[in-house]
Design an enzyme around this catalytic site. Structure first.
Site, PDB file in Angstrom:
ATOM      1  N   ASN A  32     -16.235  14.888  -6.848  1.00 34.91           N
ATOM      2  CA  ASN A  32     -15.177  13.631  -6.815  1.00 34.91           C
ATOM      3  C   ASN A  32     -13.846  14.328  -7.065  1.00 34.91           C
ATOM      4  O   ASN A  32     -13.266  13.811  -8.385  1.00 34.91           O
ATOM      5  CB  ASN A  32     -15.344  12.367  -7.407  1.00 34.91           C
ATOM      6  CG  ASN A  32     -14.865  11.240  -7.014  1.00 34.91           C
ATOM      7  OD1 ASN A  32     -13.824  11.168  -6.341  1.00 34.91           O
ATOM      8  ND2 ASN A  32     -15.276   9.988  -7.479  1.00 34.91           N
ATOM      9  N   TRP A  33     -13.287  14.322  -6.225  1.00 38.05           N
ATOM     10  CA  TRP A  33     -11.624  14.572  -6.667  1.00 38.05           C
ATOM     11  C   TRP A  33     -10.869  13.410  -6.925  1.00 38.05           C
ATOM     12  O   TRP A  33      -9.317  13.799  -7.651  1.00 38.05           O
ATOM     13  CB  TRP A  33     -10.960  14.948  -5.220  1.00 38.05           C
ATOM     14  CG  TRP A  33     -11.342  16.282  -5.244  1.00 38.05           C
ATOM     15  CD1 TRP A  33     -12.478  17.280  -5.217  1.00 38.05           C
ATOM     16  CD2 TRP A  33     -10.752  17.600  -3.823  1.00 38.05           C
ATOM     17  NE1 TRP A  33     -12.410  18.300  -4.236  1.00 38.05           N
ATOM     18  CE2 TRP A  33     -11.768  18.747  -4.121  1.00 38.05           C
ATOM     19  CE3 TRP A  33      -9.452  17.316  -3.660  1.00 38.05           C
ATOM     20  CZ2 TRP A  33     -11.559  19.753  -2.956  1.00 38.05           C
ATOM     21  CZ3 TRP A  33      -9.160  18.476  -2.052  1.00 38.05           C
ATOM     22  CH2 TRP A  33     -10.197  19.801  -2.072  1.00 38.05           C
ATOM     23  N   LYS A  34     -11.207  11.750  -6.504  1.00 33.39           N
ATOM     24  CA  LYS A  34     -10.417  11.019  -7.103  1.00 33.39           C
ATOM     25  C   LYS A  34      -9.357  11.350  -6.458  1.00 33.39           C
ATOM     26  O   LYS A  34      -9.196  11.342  -5.224  1.00 33.39           O
ATOM     27  CB  LYS A  34     -10.405  10.878  -8.929  1.00 33.39           C
ATOM     28  CG  LYS A  34     -11.712  11.130  -9.305  1.00 33.39           C
ATOM     29  CD  LYS A  34     -11.451  10.184 -10.211  1.00 33.39           C
ATOM     30  CE  LYS A  34     -13.482  10.231 -10.781  1.00 33.39           C
ATOM     31  NZ  LYS A  34     -13.561  10.087 -12.548  1.00 33.39           N
TER      32      LYS A  34
ATOM     33  N   HIS B  61     -18.260   3.467  -6.555  1.00 37.03           N
ATOM     34  CA  HIS B  61     -17.600   3.904  -8.264  1.00 37.03           C
ATOM     35  C   HIS B  61     -17.336   2.612  -8.915  1.00 37.03           C
ATOM     36  O   HIS B  61     -16.752   2.449  -8.867  1.00 37.03           O
ATOM     37  CB  HIS B  61     -16.783   5.021  -7.578  1.00 37.03           C
ATOM     38  CG  HIS B  61     -16.393   5.608  -9.158  1.00 37.03           C
ATOM     39  ND1 HIS B  61     -15.858   5.458  -9.777  1.00 37.03           N
ATOM     40  CD2 HIS B  61     -16.834   7.086  -9.390  1.00 37.03           C
ATOM     41  CE1 HIS B  61     -15.955   7.147 -10.590  1.00 37.03           C
ATOM     42  NE2 HIS B  61     -16.637   7.426 -10.165  1.00 37.03           N
TER      43      HIS B  61
ATOM     44  N   GLU C  99     -14.739   3.201 -10.527  1.00 38.33           N
ATOM     45  CA  GLU C  99     -13.506   3.141 -10.541  1.00 38.33           C
ATOM     46  C   GLU C  99     -12.827   1.919  -9.604  1.00 38.33           C
ATOM     47  O   GLU C  99     -12.245   1.050 -10.020  1.00 38.33           O
ATOM     48  CB  GLU C  99     -12.600   4.749 -10.332  1.00 38.33           C
ATOM     49  CG  GLU C  99     -12.776   4.860 -11.758  1.00 38.33           C
ATOM     50  CD  GLU C  99     -12.679   6.751 -11.737  1.00 38.33           C
ATOM     51  OE1 GLU C  99     -12.220   6.530 -10.388  1.00 38.33           O
ATOM     52  OE2 GLU C  99     -13.118   7.259 -12.361  1.00 38.33           O
TER      53      GLU C  99
ATOM     54  N   GLU D 114     -23.823   6.552 -13.362  1.00 39.99           N
ATOM     55  CA  GLU D 114     -22.896   7.519 -14.539  1.00 39.99           C
ATOM     56  C   GLU D 114     -21.980   6.470 -15.620  1.00 39.99           C
ATOM     57  O   GLU D 114     -21.688   5.446 -14.920  1.00 39.99           O
ATOM     58  CB  GLU D 114     -21.206   7.916 -13.315  1.00 39.99           C
ATOM     59  CG  GLU D 114     -21.763   8.635 -12.602  1.00 39.99           C
ATOM     60  CD  GLU D 114     -20.204   8.873 -11.696  1.00 39.99           C
ATOM     61  OE1 GLU D 114     -19.454  10.436 -12.078  1.00 39.99           O
ATOM     62  OE2 GLU D 114     -19.034   8.465 -11.091  1.00 39.99           O
TER      63      GLU D 114
ATOM     64  N   GLY E 141     -14.398  10.647 -17.564  1.00 42.29           N
ATOM     65  CA  GLY E 141     -13.346  10.993 -17.879  1.00 42.29           C
ATOM     66  C   GLY E 141     -12.867  11.372 -19.468  1.00 42.29           C
ATOM     67  O   GLY E 141     -12.111  11.267 -19.753  1.00 42.29           O
TER      68      GLY E 141
ATOM     69  N   SER F 187     -18.200  13.394 -17.551  1.00 42.00           N
ATOM     70  CA  SER F 187     -18.366  14.430 -18.507  1.00 42.00           C
ATOM     71  C   SER F 187     -19.293  15.591 -18.166  1.00 42.00           C
ATOM     72  O   SER F 187     -19.139  16.490 -18.579  1.00 42.00           O
ATOM     73  CB  SER F 187     -17.524  13.997 -19.650  1.00 42.00           C
ATOM     74  OG  SER F 187     -16.895  13.462 -19.790  1.00 42.00           O
TER      75      SER F 187
ATOM     76  N   GLY G  61     -16.446  15.142 -11.643  1.00 44.51           N
ATOM     77  CA  GLY G  61     -14.928  14.213 -11.409  1.00 44.51           C
ATOM     78  C   GLY G  61     -14.013  15.396 -11.766  1.00 44.51           C
ATOM     79  O   GLY G  61     -13.483  16.335 -11.009  1.00 44.51           O
TER      80      GLY G  61
HETATM   81  P1  13P Z   1     -15.723  13.539 -14.522  1.00 42.34           P
HETATM   82  O1  13P Z   1     -16.407  14.383 -14.329  1.00 42.34           O
HETATM   83  O2  13P Z   1     -13.896  13.396 -15.141  1.00 42.34           O
HETATM   84  O3  13P Z   1     -15.936  12.893 -16.383  1.00 42.34           O
HETATM   85  O4  13P Z   1     -15.652  11.148 -13.741  1.00 42.34           O
HETATM   86  C1  13P Z   1     -16.757  11.451 -13.179  1.00 42.34           C
HETATM   87  C2  13P Z   1     -17.089  10.624 -12.297  1.00 42.34           C
HETATM   88  O5  13P Z   1     -16.192   9.718 -12.305  1.00 42.34           O
HETATM   89  C3  13P Z   1     -17.462  11.388 -11.090  1.00 42.34           C
HETATM   90  O6  13P Z   1     -17.553  10.472  -9.731  1.00 42.34           O
END
Ligand code: 13P
Length: 256
Positions: free
Chosen positions: A9-11, A95, A97, A167, A173, A212, A233
């Site tokens: 997931n590149w966000k 997600h 977020e 998650e 993150g 993470s 992520g």
């Molecule tokens: P990180 O791997 O940066 O913690 O993010 C996880 C995430 O939200 C994937 O959708």
């Protein structure tokens, strides 16, 4: 065990040009591992269409980070699942977020899931508790509520295309991944819910861990019996780290 699925997931990272360059690197690095692992990249919406061209003929598959639920209409800023169908097979829904920053309620997530399945997309449903909920011992209640609400009105045939990503919000993150044992325990609970919903068909649904995931912890996470892959992520933007994570998943996969 199920064939692993690793999704990156590149966000909201990378311009179109940067993203397409990264995909070229991923084609070279990851394609040899795709015989054993389903590999999905989830770039920003603006990159999806040119990314499909770069990935033509590649086993690396494309996914959107979000979708609306209506087929078309006055929904400024939204993308409909019908616009993705046929060339962008996966879509991430729910997600944390989206839930937290954009206030997406469970009801929308349910509508998105229904619409994605109706259009033949493969949804990855994301669920997970916040730090406050975790510390208050509410993980089970929260995750159960999210899964149950998202799957309201589901049919048995959803099981063919659905994946679920656990998650924990406190792990996203933060560099503080859940321990493999903790993640495995919550994911076992998720699998029980899936069995209640889909009976024997639930056995084919992949449950991923996210939060993470790194090159260093991927193998231990992937060794857990309930963990069928990872939703990655930050590390999905780094070719060495993402390749190592996909390789860790490949190492746990049954020979093809
Ligand atoms: P990180 O791997 O940066 O913690 O993010 C996880 C995430 O939200 C994937 O959708």
């Amino acid at each position: 065990m199920l064939r692993p699925l690793v999704a990156g997931n590149w966000k909201m990272h990378l311009t179109v040009e940067e993203g397409l360059q990264l995909l070229q690197v991923y084609r070279a690095r990851l394609e040899p591992l795709a015989a054993r692992v389903d590999i999905v990249v989830l770039p920003p919406a603006v990159t999806l269409w040119p990314a499909a061209a770069v990935l033509r003929g590649s086993p690396i598959q494309l996914g959107a980070q979000n979708t609306g639920w209506e087929d078309e209409g006055p929904f400024t800023g939204e993308i409909s699942p019908g616009m993705l169908a046929g060339w962008c097979p996966y879509v991430l829904i729910g997600h944390s977020e989206r839930r937290q920053l954009f206030h997406e309620p469970d009801q929308w997530i349910n509508l998105k899931l229904r619409a994605a399945v109706r259009h033949g997309l493969k949804p990855i449903l994301a669920v997970g508790e916040t730090l406050e909920e975790h510390d208050a011992g509410q993980t089970d209640r929260v995750v159960t509520g999210q899964v149950t609400a998202a799957l309201d009105g589901s049919h048995r045939d959803w099981a063919e295309s659905l994946s679920v990503a656990y998650e924990p919000v406190w792990a996203i993150g933060t560099g503080r991944a859940a321990t493999p044992e903790y993640a495995n325990g919550v994911m076992a609970r998720i699998r029980r819910l899936l069995r209640e919903e889909f009976a024997s068909a639930a056995a084919g649904i992949r449950v991923l861990y996210g939060g993470s995931v790194t090159a260093e912890n991927a193998a231990d996470l992937m060794a857990q019996p309930e963990i069928d892959g990872a939703l990655v992520g930050g590390a999905s933007l780094k070719p060495d780290a993402f390749t190592a994570i996909v390789a860790a998943a490949a190492a746990t996969a049954s020979p093809v």
